[in-house]
Design a protein around this motif. Sequence first.
Motif, PDB file in Angstrom:
ATOM      1  N   GLY A   1       0.830  -1.193   0.000  1.00 28.91           N
ATOM      2  CA  GLY A   1       0.000   0.000   0.000  1.00 28.91           C
ATOM      3  C   GLY A   1       0.865   1.243   0.000  1.00 28.91           C
ATOM      4  N   PRO A   2       0.299   2.363  -0.397  1.00 25.00           N
ATOM      5  CA  PRO A   2       1.093   3.589  -0.531  1.00 25.00           C
ATOM      6  C   PRO A   2       1.609   4.150   0.789  1.00 25.00           C
ATOM      7  N   LEU A   3       1.047   3.719   1.911  1.00 24.80           N
ATOM      8  CA  LEU A   3       1.467   4.279   3.191  1.00 24.80           C
ATOM      9  C   LEU A   3       2.306   3.316   4.020  1.00 24.80           C
ATOM     10  N   VAL A   4       2.645   2.152   3.474  1.00 25.50           N
ATOM     11  CA  VAL A   4       3.432   1.172   4.225  1.00 25.50           C
ATOM     12  C   VAL A   4       4.818   1.725   4.540  1.00 25.50           C
ATOM     13  N   ARG A   5       5.499   2.231   3.537  1.00 24.42           N
ATOM     14  CA  ARG A   5       6.844   2.753   3.765  1.00 24.42           C
ATOM     15  C   ARG A   5       6.837   3.979   4.675  1.00 24.42           C
TER      16      ARG A   5
END
Length: 159
Positions: free
Chosen positions: A87-91
């Motif tokens: 997902g775009p917010l994992v990192r």
Amino acid sequence: MTPPEFRVDPDVDLRVPADRGELAAHPAAVLAAIAAGGVLGALARTGLQAAFPHPPTGFPWATFGINVAGCLLIGLLMAVITARPTGPLVRPFLGVGVLGGFTTFSTYVVDAQRAVAAGAPGTALAYLAATLVGALLAAWTGDAVAGRLLARAGRGEPR
């Protein structure tokens, strides 16, 4: 694979036009993910440092362990999210937030300065060198181990 419009990389250079688009698409979500993760990481770090205090002349084992373990986890995380869609917010949440809040290279420098001021420059130098070498080796190990495990899983071999 995550479509380009949903990929978020908090490590951007805002002077580069392509980088501005990534952060500009979801700035509040990115900042919220980093903040939430940072709180969790900082609380874990603070708890460990409180549980394992050290005198000014002693080797700061808690901070050393936190930084080495954090770098190992960063190596693992970066290998996994590079190889697998996330997902775009994992990192931002895990990498920048949790692990960025957990590792503490500012305390690393303060611990070394306190050791020197307390009359233990040898301890300070050993700590500075051990942390640098340990953190670099840990990040490399995390990346290498995750890469091997991901390659094995990709070939259908048992884990």
